[in-house]
Design a protein around this motif. Structure first.
Motif, PDB file in Angstrom:
ATOM      1  N   PHE A  73       0.832  -1.207   0.000  1.00 13.41           N
ATOM      2  CA  PHE A  73       0.000   0.000   0.000  1.00 13.41           C
ATOM      3  C   PHE A  73       0.859   1.247   0.000  1.00 13.41           C
ATOM      4  CE2 PHE A  73       0.724  -0.749   4.516  1.00 13.41           C
ATOM      5  CZ  PHE A  73       0.742   0.498   5.096  1.00 13.41           C
ATOM      6  N   GLU A  74       0.191   2.388  -0.140  1.00 14.55           N
ATOM      7  CA  GLU A  74       0.851   3.689  -0.083  1.00 14.55           C
ATOM      8  C   GLU A  74       0.047   4.623   0.798  1.00 14.55           C
ATOM      9  OE1 GLU A  74       3.561   5.359  -0.887  1.00 14.55           O
ATOM     10  OE2 GLU A  74       4.410   3.427  -1.408  1.00 14.55           O
ATOM     11  N   GLY A  75       0.668   5.707   1.217  1.00 12.09           N
ATOM     12  CA  GLY A  75      -0.036   6.748   1.963  1.00 12.09           C
ATOM     13  C   GLY A  75       0.393   8.075   1.385  1.00 12.09           C
ATOM     14  N   MET A  76      -0.547   8.880   0.971  1.00 14.60           N
ATOM     15  CA  MET A  76      -0.215  10.189   0.397  1.00 14.60           C
ATOM     16  C   MET A  76      -1.395  11.124   0.599  1.00 14.60           C
ATOM     17  SD  MET A  76      -0.233   8.599  -3.349  1.00 14.60           S
ATOM     18  CE  MET A  76       0.282  10.136  -4.100  1.00 14.60           C
ATOM     19  N   LYS A  77      -1.207  12.405   0.238  1.00 17.01           N
ATOM     20  CA  LYS A  77      -2.277  13.358   0.530  1.00 17.01           C
ATOM     21  C   LYS A  77      -2.526  14.298  -0.638  1.00 17.01           C
ATOM     22  CE  LYS A  77      -1.751  13.637   5.563  1.00 17.01           C
ATOM     23  NZ  LYS A  77      -1.054  14.381   6.644  1.00 17.01           N
ATOM     24  N   ALA A  78      -3.795  14.746  -0.759  1.00 16.34           N
ATOM     25  CA  ALA A  78      -4.155  15.830  -1.684  1.00 16.34           C
ATOM     26  C   ALA A  78      -4.412  17.059  -0.824  1.00 16.34           C
ATOM     27  CB  ALA A  78      -5.395  15.454  -2.471  1.00 16.34           C
ATOM     28  N   TYR A  79      -3.858  18.194  -1.258  1.00 16.88           N
ATOM     29  CA  TYR A  79      -3.929  19.430  -0.455  1.00 16.88           C
ATOM     30  C   TYR A  79      -4.675  20.512  -1.224  1.00 16.88           C
ATOM     31  CZ  TYR A  79      -0.015  17.139   1.870  1.00 16.88           C
ATOM     32  OH  TYR A  79       0.790  16.231   2.505  1.00 16.88           O
ATOM     33  N   ARG A  90       4.290  15.070  -4.748  1.00 18.06           N
ATOM     34  CA  ARG A  90       5.268  14.108  -5.251  1.00 18.06           C
ATOM     35  C   ARG A  90       4.642  12.714  -5.526  1.00 18.06           C
ATOM     36  NH1 ARG A  90      10.814  14.328  -2.070  1.00 18.06           N
ATOM     37  NH2 ARG A  90      11.576  13.864  -4.152  1.00 18.06           N
ATOM     38  N   PRO A  91       3.506  12.665  -6.234  1.00 24.49           N
ATOM     39  CA  PRO A  91       2.839  11.359  -6.400  1.00 24.49           C
ATOM     40  C   PRO A  91       3.687  10.338  -7.148  1.00 24.49           C
ATOM     41  CG  PRO A  91       1.900  12.985  -7.909  1.00 24.49           C
ATOM     42  CD  PRO A  91       2.820  13.743  -6.978  1.00 24.49           C
ATOM     43  N   GLU A  92       4.607  10.839  -7.987  1.00 24.31           N
ATOM     44  CA  GLU A  92       5.444   9.889  -8.739  1.00 24.31           C
ATOM     45  C   GLU A  92       6.402   9.148  -7.803  1.00 24.31           C
ATOM     46  OE1 GLU A  92       7.120  13.628  -8.188  1.00 24.31           O
ATOM     47  OE2 GLU A  92       5.258  13.293  -9.273  1.00 24.31           O
ATOM     48  N   GLU A  93       6.750   9.770  -6.657  1.00 20.25           N
ATOM     49  CA  GLU A  93       7.598   9.074  -5.676  1.00 20.25           C
ATOM     50  C   GLU A  93       6.819   7.922  -5.030  1.00 20.25           C
ATOM     51  OE1 GLU A  93      10.834   9.620  -4.922  1.00 20.25           O
ATOM     52  OE2 GLU A  93      10.763  11.047  -6.586  1.00 20.25           O
ATOM     53  N   ASN A  94       5.538   8.174  -4.732  1.00 17.39           N
ATOM     54  CA  ASN A  94       4.711   7.098  -4.152  1.00 17.39           C
ATOM     55  C   ASN A  94       4.496   5.990  -5.173  1.00 17.39           C
ATOM     56  OD1 ASN A  94       3.688   9.807  -2.747  1.00 17.39           O
ATOM     57  ND2 ASN A  94       3.515   8.107  -1.315  1.00 17.39           N
ATOM     58  N   ALA A  95       4.329   6.394  -6.461  1.00 19.37           N
ATOM     59  CA  ALA A  95       4.129   5.381  -7.511  1.00 19.37           C
ATOM     60  C   ALA A  95       5.362   4.486  -7.604  1.00 19.37           C
ATOM     61  CB  ALA A  95       3.857   6.077  -8.848  1.00 19.37           C
ATOM     62  N   ALA A  96       6.541   5.114  -7.541  1.00 16.62           N
ATOM     63  CA  ALA A  96       7.782   4.332  -7.663  1.00 16.62           C
ATOM     64  C   ALA A  96       7.957   3.418  -6.447  1.00 16.62           C
ATOM     65  CB  ALA A  96       8.975   5.282  -7.805  1.00 16.62           C
ATOM     66  N   GLY A 197      14.733  -8.987   4.721  1.00 19.98           N
ATOM     67  CA  GLY A 197      13.279  -9.099   4.925  1.00 19.98           C
ATOM     68  C   GLY A 197      12.513  -8.037   4.148  1.00 19.98           C
ATOM     69  N   THR A 198      11.321  -7.700   4.647  1.00 18.77           N
ATOM     70  CA  THR A 198      10.442  -6.800   3.894  1.00 18.77           C
ATOM     71  C   THR A 198      10.392  -5.375   4.471  1.00 18.77           C
ATOM     72  OG1 THR A 198       8.560  -7.513   5.228  1.00 18.77           O
ATOM     73  CG2 THR A 198       8.918  -8.692   3.156  1.00 18.77           C
ATOM     74  N   GLY A 199      11.386  -5.035   5.314  1.00 14.24           N
ATOM     75  CA  GLY A 199      11.327  -3.756   6.025  1.00 14.24           C
ATOM     76  C   GLY A 199      11.221  -2.526   5.139  1.00 14.24           C
ATOM     77  N   ALA A 200      11.809  -2.579   3.929  1.00 17.97           N
ATOM     78  CA  ALA A 200      11.772  -1.391   3.063  1.00 17.97           C
ATOM     79  C   ALA A 200      10.494  -1.340   2.227  1.00 17.97           C
ATOM     80  CB  ALA A 200      12.988  -1.377   2.138  1.00 17.97           C
ATOM     81  N   ALA A 201       9.693  -2.409   2.300  1.00 16.04           N
ATOM     82  CA  ALA A 201       8.439  -2.438   1.513  1.00 16.04           C
ATOM     83  C   ALA A 201       7.298  -1.928   2.385  1.00 16.04           C
ATOM     84  CB  ALA A 201       8.152  -3.866   1.064  1.00 16.04           C
ATOM     85  N   LYS A 202       6.345  -1.253   1.753  1.00 22.43           N
ATOM     86  CA  LYS A 202       5.183  -0.801   2.519  1.00 22.43           C
ATOM     87  C   LYS A 202       4.130  -1.901   2.383  1.00 22.43           C
ATOM     88  CE  LYS A 202       3.058   3.649   3.543  1.00 22.43           C
ATOM     89  NZ  LYS A 202       3.474   3.699   4.949  1.00 22.43           N
ATOM     90  N   THR A 203       4.206  -2.849   3.294  1.00 22.37           N
ATOM     91  CA  THR A 203       3.331  -4.015   3.233  1.00 22.37           C
ATOM     92  C   THR A 203       2.745  -4.271   4.623  1.00 22.37           C
ATOM     93  OG1 THR A 203       3.186  -6.339   2.586  1.00 22.37           O
ATOM     94  CG2 THR A 203       5.270  -5.655   3.584  1.00 22.37           C
ATOM     95  N   GLY A 204       1.493  -4.744   4.634  1.00 20.07           N
ATOM     96  CA  GLY A 204       0.746  -4.843   5.879  1.00 20.07           C
ATOM     97  C   GLY A 204       1.443  -5.610   6.985  1.00 20.07           C
ATOM     98  N   GLY A 205       2.182  -6.668   6.633  1.00 22.44           N
ATOM     99  CA  GLY A 205       2.814  -7.511   7.653  1.00 22.44           C
ATOM    100  C   GLY A 205       3.755  -6.728   8.553  1.00 22.44           C
ATOM    101  N   LEU A 267      14.523  -0.226   6.697  1.00 19.29           N
ATOM    102  CA  LEU A 267      13.558   0.807   7.076  1.00 19.29           C
ATOM    103  C   LEU A 267      12.885   1.377   5.843  1.00 19.29           C
ATOM    104  CD1 LEU A 267      15.338   4.056   8.109  1.00 19.29           C
ATOM    105  CD2 LEU A 267      16.630   1.977   7.944  1.00 19.29           C
ATOM    106  N   LEU A 268      11.748   2.013   6.075  1.00 24.95           N
ATOM    107  CA  LEU A 268      10.954   2.501   4.956  1.00 24.95           C
ATOM    108  C   LEU A 268      11.566   3.786   4.384  1.00 24.95           C
ATOM    109  CD1 LEU A 268       8.128   1.661   3.660  1.00 24.95           C
ATOM    110  CD2 LEU A 268       7.381   3.833   4.625  1.00 24.95           C
ATOM    111  N   PRO A 269      11.764   3.824   3.062  1.00 25.51           N
ATOM    112  CA  PRO A 269      12.282   5.053   2.448  1.00 25.51           C
ATOM    113  C   PRO A 269      11.157   6.089   2.332  1.00 25.51           C
ATOM    114  CG  PRO A 269      12.221   3.228   0.842  1.00 25.51           C
ATOM    115  CD  PRO A 269      11.568   2.741   2.098  1.00 25.51           C
ATOM    116  N   GLY A 270      10.971   6.879   3.370  1.00 27.75           N
ATOM    117  CA  GLY A 270       9.850   7.809   3.426  1.00 27.75           C
ATOM    118  C   GLY A 270       9.982   8.935   2.407  1.00 27.75           C
ATOM    119  N   VAL A 271       8.848   9.311   1.816  1.00 25.71           N
ATOM    120  CA  VAL A 271       8.849  10.439   0.872  1.00 25.71           C
ATOM    121  C   VAL A 271       9.094  11.733   1.647  1.00 25.71           C
ATOM    122  CG1 VAL A 271       7.461  11.710  -0.830  1.00 25.71           C
ATOM    123  CG2 VAL A 271       7.347   9.201  -0.744  1.00 25.71           C
ATOM    124  N   THR A 272       8.514  11.842   2.850  1.00 22.27           N
ATOM    125  CA  THR A 272       8.742  13.046   3.663  1.00 22.27           C
ATOM    126  C   THR A 272      10.212  13.095   4.093  1.00 22.27           C
ATOM    127  OG1 THR A 272       6.492  12.741   4.469  1.00 22.27           O
ATOM    128  CG2 THR A 272       7.809  14.412   5.574  1.00 22.27           C
TER     129      THR A 272
END
Ligand code: COI
Length: 368
Positions: A73-79, A90-96, A197-205, A267-272
């Motif tokens: 999954f992803e998390g992003m915002k419209a302002y 930066r929606p293209e960063e979330n897409a990538a 492992g899956t630490g860098a992926a944004k996955t529910g587990g 760790l998760l590569p955060g867009v922020t």
């Protein structure tokens, strides 16, 4: 590019109710009138794209996501912009990142332009759900689940559902001009992610595995968990839904320095996170990625060298950390109040996101 058919909702949330929700949205509690769905199968690739009324799915109890958790999954915002338009950040960063998570989970790639198009369509359809107060936004949750109804475990699912839902939101820890400082719990009993492992992926587990430690944090009067590395239980990694930044008092060059742990794969590569590393030098702060141990964190707070700590993420925006609790004792950061560097970065980030400040890196993508 995949086409999306638009099927408008016949019974949208009544205007008075929508306005009441927008006046105090909270986080992730109420959802807009529509959602986007798009399906993938091995034979047809991506197909049946729709903007349709928000509603439940009917899924076979054997559906593979229920059993093996194959999802991302992803998390992003419209302002709402100062101009009245609506911008995505930066929606293209979330897409990538979505595609990197999908790859790690053995799931198909979604073309970036289709990901962004899905967001634009949902935001245009539900534009009245985008709040207009600074610090509030429309939170967007794109996700993909494995839909094959089968318990076989050798190969990944042969079908998937991509969906985007939207929820008006306040910053997860408050939208006020001065955010509430967090108290954080150093998890020494549990580990979030190990190398490979899956630490860098944004996955529910990754999030499911964090609940037990979060219960422990809450039982100890804390808001969030700080995770340490799996191998040595020494190096600070992240906070599950947020990355961490350490702010050092000015050195010889007279500049405060913000430091965040490097992307080691766990760790998760955060867009922020990336945004702040890029933005900080523009504001006169040095920015670095290097590791910091728990011992250093504690000792540098005591010496005054480490002046501020904050967490950042799409949902959290920038949230100061005031106090650290652990089984071996507590320590506070500065005077526990949000520091000037934290507040300056937060002000600039929100200003750019809401179109109230210059956007030198063209991060705001006009959705409608
Ligand atoms: C986000 O910040 O968008 C996230 O996905 C974190 C989640 C824990 C709310």
């Amino acid at each position: 590019m995949v086409d999306f058919e638009v099927r408008p909702c016949r019974q949208p949330v009544p205007e008075a109710r929508r306005k009441a929700i927008l006046a105090s949205p909270g986080f992730g509690r109420t959802f807009t009138d529509h959602m986007v769905t798009l399906r993938w199968s091995a034979e047809r690739g991506w197909h049946d794209g729709r903007v349709e009324p928000y509603g439940p799915f009917v899924l076979d109890p054997a559906t593979s996501v229920f059993h093996y958790g194959q999802e991302c999954f992803e998390g992003m915002k419209a302002y709402r912009q100062a101009s009245g338009a609506i911008g995505l950040f930066r929606p293209e960063e979330n897409a990538a990142r979505f595609n990197r998570s999908a790859d790690r989970m053995g799931m198909p790639q979604l073309p970036e332009e289709t990901f962004v198009r899905a967001l634009e369509l949902l935001v245009s359809q539900d534009s009245e759900w985008v709040p207009d107060v600074m610090g509030t936004s429309l939170y967007l949750r794109p996700f993909m689940i494995a839909t094959q109804p089968a318990l076989g475990f050798t190969l990944p699912s042969d079908s998937y559902l991509f969906c985007v839902i939207a929820s008006p939101a306040t910053a997860a820890f408050g939208a006020g001009a001065v955010p509430r400082p967090l108290t954080v719990w150093l998890s020494e009993d549990y580990t979030r992610a190990a190398p490979g492992g899956t630490g860098a992926a944004k996955t529910g587990g990754n999030y499911a595995g964090a609940f037990k430690a979060t219960q422990q944090a809450v039982a100890n009067g804390c808001d969030q968990v700080v995770w340490l590395d799996a191998a040595e239980h020494t190096w600070v990694e992240e906070m599950g839904g947020m990355n961490l930044f350490f702010v050092y008092a000015p050195g010889g060059d007279g500049k405060p320095r913000i430091v965040t742990p490097p992307l080691t794969g766990t760790l998760l590569p955060g867009v922020t996170r990336d945004t702040l590393l890029t933005l900080a030098p523009q504001l006169g702060f040095a920015a670095e990625e290097h590791r910091i141990s728990v011992g250093q964190w504690r000792q540098q707070c005591a010496s005054g060298e480490l002046a501020e700590v904050f967490a950042c993420g799409t949902a959290a925006v920038i949230s100061p950390v005031g106090l650290v609790r652990s089984a071996s004792g507590d320590w506070q950061i500065g005077d526990r109040r949000p520091g000037p560097v934290t507040l300056r970065l937060r002000e600039e980030l929100l200003g750019i996101q809401h179109g109230q400040r210059p956007d030198p890196f063209s991060w705001v993508h006009k959705a409608c």
